[in-house]
Design an enzyme around this catalytic site. Sequence first.
Site, PDB file in Angstrom:
ATOM      1  N   GLU A  50       0.673  -1.245   0.098  1.00 36.38           N
ATOM      2  CA  GLU A  50      -0.315   0.230   0.130  1.00 36.38           C
ATOM      3  C   GLU A  50       1.540   1.245  -0.161  1.00 36.38           C
ATOM      4  O   GLU A  50       1.926   1.267   0.768  1.00 36.38           O
ATOM      5  CB  GLU A  50      -0.608   0.073   0.442  1.00 36.38           C
ATOM      6  CG  GLU A  50      -1.872   1.051   1.249  1.00 36.38           C
ATOM      7  CD  GLU A  50      -3.320   1.379   2.532  1.00 36.38           C
ATOM      8  OE1 GLU A  50      -2.451   0.372   3.628  1.00 36.38           O
ATOM      9  OE2 GLU A  50      -3.455   2.001   3.032  1.00 36.38           O
ATOM     10  N   ARG A 274       4.976 -12.726   9.674  1.00 34.41           N
ATOM     11  CA  ARG A 274       5.574 -11.628   9.668  1.00 34.41           C
ATOM     12  C   ARG A 274       7.264 -11.158  10.766  1.00 34.41           C
ATOM     13  O   ARG A 274       7.223 -12.111  11.326  1.00 34.41           O
ATOM     14  CB  ARG A 274       5.274 -10.280   9.601  1.00 34.41           C
ATOM     15  CG  ARG A 274       4.025  -9.769  11.286  1.00 34.41           C
ATOM     16  CD  ARG A 274       4.089  -8.802  11.502  1.00 34.41           C
ATOM     17  NE  ARG A 274       2.994  -8.649  10.331  1.00 34.41           N
ATOM     18  CZ  ARG A 274       2.955  -6.782   9.841  1.00 34.41           C
ATOM     19  NH1 ARG A 274       3.172  -5.813   9.702  1.00 34.41           N
ATOM     20  NH2 ARG A 274       1.951  -7.282   8.716  1.00 34.41           N
ATOM     21  N   LYS A 284       3.893   0.522   9.778  1.00 34.73           N
ATOM     22  CA  LYS A 284       4.475   2.074   9.134  1.00 34.73           C
ATOM     23  C   LYS A 284       3.462   2.998   9.498  1.00 34.73           C
ATOM     24  O   LYS A 284       4.521   3.891   9.427  1.00 34.73           O
ATOM     25  CB  LYS A 284       3.554   1.395   8.063  1.00 34.73           C
ATOM     26  CG  LYS A 284       5.013   1.443   6.785  1.00 34.73           C
ATOM     27  CD  LYS A 284       3.641   1.247   5.092  1.00 34.73           C
ATOM     28  CE  LYS A 284       3.299   0.110   5.076  1.00 34.73           C
ATOM     29  NZ  LYS A 284       2.088   0.025   3.259  1.00 34.73           N
TER      30      LYS A 284
HETATM   31  P1  ATP Z   1       2.619  -2.591   8.059  1.00 36.45           P
HETATM   32  O1  ATP Z   1       1.773  -3.493   8.673  1.00 36.45           O
HETATM   33  O2  ATP Z   1       4.087  -2.315   8.334  1.00 36.45           O
HETATM   34  O3  ATP Z   1       1.433  -0.948   7.255  1.00 36.45           O
HETATM   35  P2  ATP Z   1       1.273  -3.658   5.836  1.00 36.45           P
HETATM   36  O4  ATP Z   1       1.049  -5.187   5.647  1.00 36.45           O
HETATM   37  O5  ATP Z   1      -0.261  -2.691   6.107  1.00 36.45           O
HETATM   38  O6  ATP Z   1       2.713  -3.358   6.748  1.00 36.45           O
HETATM   39  P3  ATP Z   1       1.584  -3.729   2.838  1.00 36.45           P
HETATM   40  O7  ATP Z   1       2.036  -2.234   1.753  1.00 36.45           O
HETATM   41  O8  ATP Z   1       0.235  -3.516   2.635  1.00 36.45           O
HETATM   42  O9  ATP Z   1       1.938  -3.128   4.202  1.00 36.45           O
HETATM   43  O10 ATP Z   1       2.454  -4.734   2.570  1.00 36.45           O
HETATM   44  C1  ATP Z   1       2.898  -5.342   1.016  1.00 36.45           C
HETATM   45  C2  ATP Z   1       2.920  -6.532   1.484  1.00 36.45           C
HETATM   46  O11 ATP Z   1       4.490  -6.735   2.856  1.00 36.45           O
HETATM   47  C3  ATP Z   1       1.616  -7.211   2.274  1.00 36.45           C
HETATM   48  O12 ATP Z   1       1.073  -9.040   1.404  1.00 36.45           O
HETATM   49  C4  ATP Z   1       1.922  -7.140   3.575  1.00 36.45           C
HETATM   50  O13 ATP Z   1       1.740  -8.657   3.609  1.00 36.45           O
HETATM   51  C5  ATP Z   1       3.975  -7.677   3.880  1.00 36.45           C
HETATM   52  N1  ATP Z   1       4.387  -7.374   4.906  1.00 36.45           N
HETATM   53  C6  ATP Z   1       4.310  -5.996   5.275  1.00 36.45           C
HETATM   54  N2  ATP Z   1       5.246  -6.151   6.471  1.00 36.45           N
HETATM   55  C7  ATP Z   1       5.672  -7.364   6.423  1.00 36.45           C
HETATM   56  C8  ATP Z   1       6.262  -8.016   7.335  1.00 36.45           C
HETATM   57  N3  ATP Z   1       6.635  -7.187   8.781  1.00 36.45           N
HETATM   58  N4  ATP Z   1       6.999  -9.173   7.200  1.00 36.45           N
HETATM   59  C9  ATP Z   1       6.628 -10.059   6.348  1.00 36.45           C
HETATM   60  N5  ATP Z   1       6.018  -9.462   5.107  1.00 36.45           N
HETATM   61  C10 ATP Z   1       5.685  -7.970   5.300  1.00 36.45           C
HETATM   62 MG    MG Z   2      -1.707  -3.027   5.010  1.00 40.36          MG
END
Ligand code: ATP
Ligand code: MG
Length: 575
Positions: A50, A274, A284
């Site tokens: 995102e 994760r 984030k």
């Molecule tokens: P955050 O919680 O940090 O905002 P998010 O999951 O909302 O992270 P996205 O931009 O939606 O962030 O994530 C893009 C991809 O990266 C998704 O498939 C997500 O599952 C993966 N991802 C995000 N954070 C992690 C992590 N700590 N470990 C492994 N994969 C991750």
């Molecule tokens: Mg997300």
Amino acid sequence: MTEVTKDSDENSAADRSNAGGSLNFIEQIVEDDLASGKNNGRIHTRFPPEPNGYLHIGHAKSICLNFGLADKYGGQTNLRFDDTNPVTEDTEYVDSIKNDVHWLGFDWENEFYASDYFDQIYLFAESLIKKGLAYIDDSTAEEISAQKGTPTEPGRMSQYRDRSVDESLDLFRRMKAGEYPDGAKVLRAKVDMASPNMQLRDPIIYRIKHAHHHRTGDTWCIYPMYDFAHGQSDAIEHITHSLCTLEFEVHRPLYEWFIDKLDIFPSRQIEFARLNLTYTVMSKRKLKQLVEEGHVNGWNDPRMPTIAGLRRRGYTPASIREFADRIGIAKRDNLIDVGLLEFCLREELNRTTHRVMAVLDEKPLKLVITNYEAGREEIMRIENNPEDHEAGERNVPFSREVYIERDDFLENPPKKFFRLFPGGMVRLKGAYIIKCDEVVKDNAGEIIELRCSYIPESRSGSDTSGINVKGTIHWVSVPHAVEAEVRLYDRLFSVENPAADERDFKELLNPNSLSTVRAFVEPSLIESARTGALTNVQFMRKGYFILDQDSTTERPVFNRTVTLKDAWAKELKKG
Ligand code: ATP
Ligand code: MG
């Protein structure tokens, strides 16, 4: 080395590692699918960020997993921006994400945006309404949440649940046309208000949001929710394996319900743990707060766990990929020791960096070599990297006066102190053996210089002096020294797992995560900095460093990437 992974026992070694050629559980699923001829042997993954912030090391794990899997099995990977929330998203983030994925060493097959599918997703919604599987609800957010029930109590049905298809369709179209304010109505999927899985209790799939979108502008005032955009985008792109983190496991029945009811391409959602890393936070939202409230100097502050921060700190793409490989894929959440990430980096930098000399000291000690003619200058040839003889040698100027680190000299040394002391001898790295003859102090008793003599026959490479000394110290010739600023970084947080702490995460910041010292560096560094040839270097005996973007031609700035050894591991052992 502290290669500790604070795993729960449920992660068997086989789940986590590719070592010894065994497959991780996702590779196993992929191989089973290939063997059964599913999707005609096609593998297509996607990385779906995102664009609401910069990528962090957790995303790097997901990137390495998605691209790595496609590489291994001859498949493809899309980069898809999951940009369905107009309020938090921005093109600055889109650009940084593309840059970071490339920098990590990956190339996507297609660059897609969920927002490009808004028309198609809207039609999916209409088709659900027409099938009697979705309805417009006029309840407020509070009412909807009050009716939702709890995991042990079923929810209550909304009074709007039995609205006719025609009425819902008409209202949905009017929502789209902008007739209602934010929050006045939502579209909900009609699934099961009594399901033990809360995600299935008539989830909201569209909401009204009069907001400008970074790509679609003001075309839309209704936006699909994550659950009605992500899987639909997977289906539109014919993604075969949709890898996501564990918190989406409970969404999987809904993901599959939509595939079934919309009769779209059946992508398979697979969840993995994760990445959590010690002494940092990975959300984030929290990282953004650190940036916006000025706790760090931007998303690329070298203390941040962002890809941009790690890059500026001096991390290399290969070390991050190696780290992702070593931690492997787990099925249960775990906390990985940041020491493992640093270990991967040191392994690489030890092989690849040039060793140069820098004296990191606000007040370095000046050494005057009294029997070395004033005005004389010699060029010493010093090997760039003893681990790699092909790295060659460089010129390092030597003269009558050199700086050394203040703590490489002790007036009253303990036993086994092999550096310099009154009457003692050391080798100046790559130059001569010297002897300390006299300590000169100012009126306050502070040492201001050491008067020494050198052994002319002891020149490195042609030493015929027959003298053996135990210590070798680094130095920088005073008239040739270049003054620099050096930024020393430590952990951003002072507790191991700030996300799990009851206190506000900002109270847990390490107040000493950045300190700045003055340094004197050998002139070769500036030559290579000017030509852009300078990348990662080792300051002998001090650690690995990299030139920072804040450098000017007058004053270079270096970031300490990582120390030579894990100082924390030693601290811990001392207990
Ligand atoms: P955050 O919680 O940090 O905002 P998010 O999951 O909302 O992270 P996205 O931009 O939606 O962030 O994530 C893009 C991809 O990266 C998704 O498939 C997500 O599952 C993966 N991802 C995000 N954070 C992690 C992590 N700590 N470990 C492994 N994969 C991750
Ligand atoms: Mg997300």
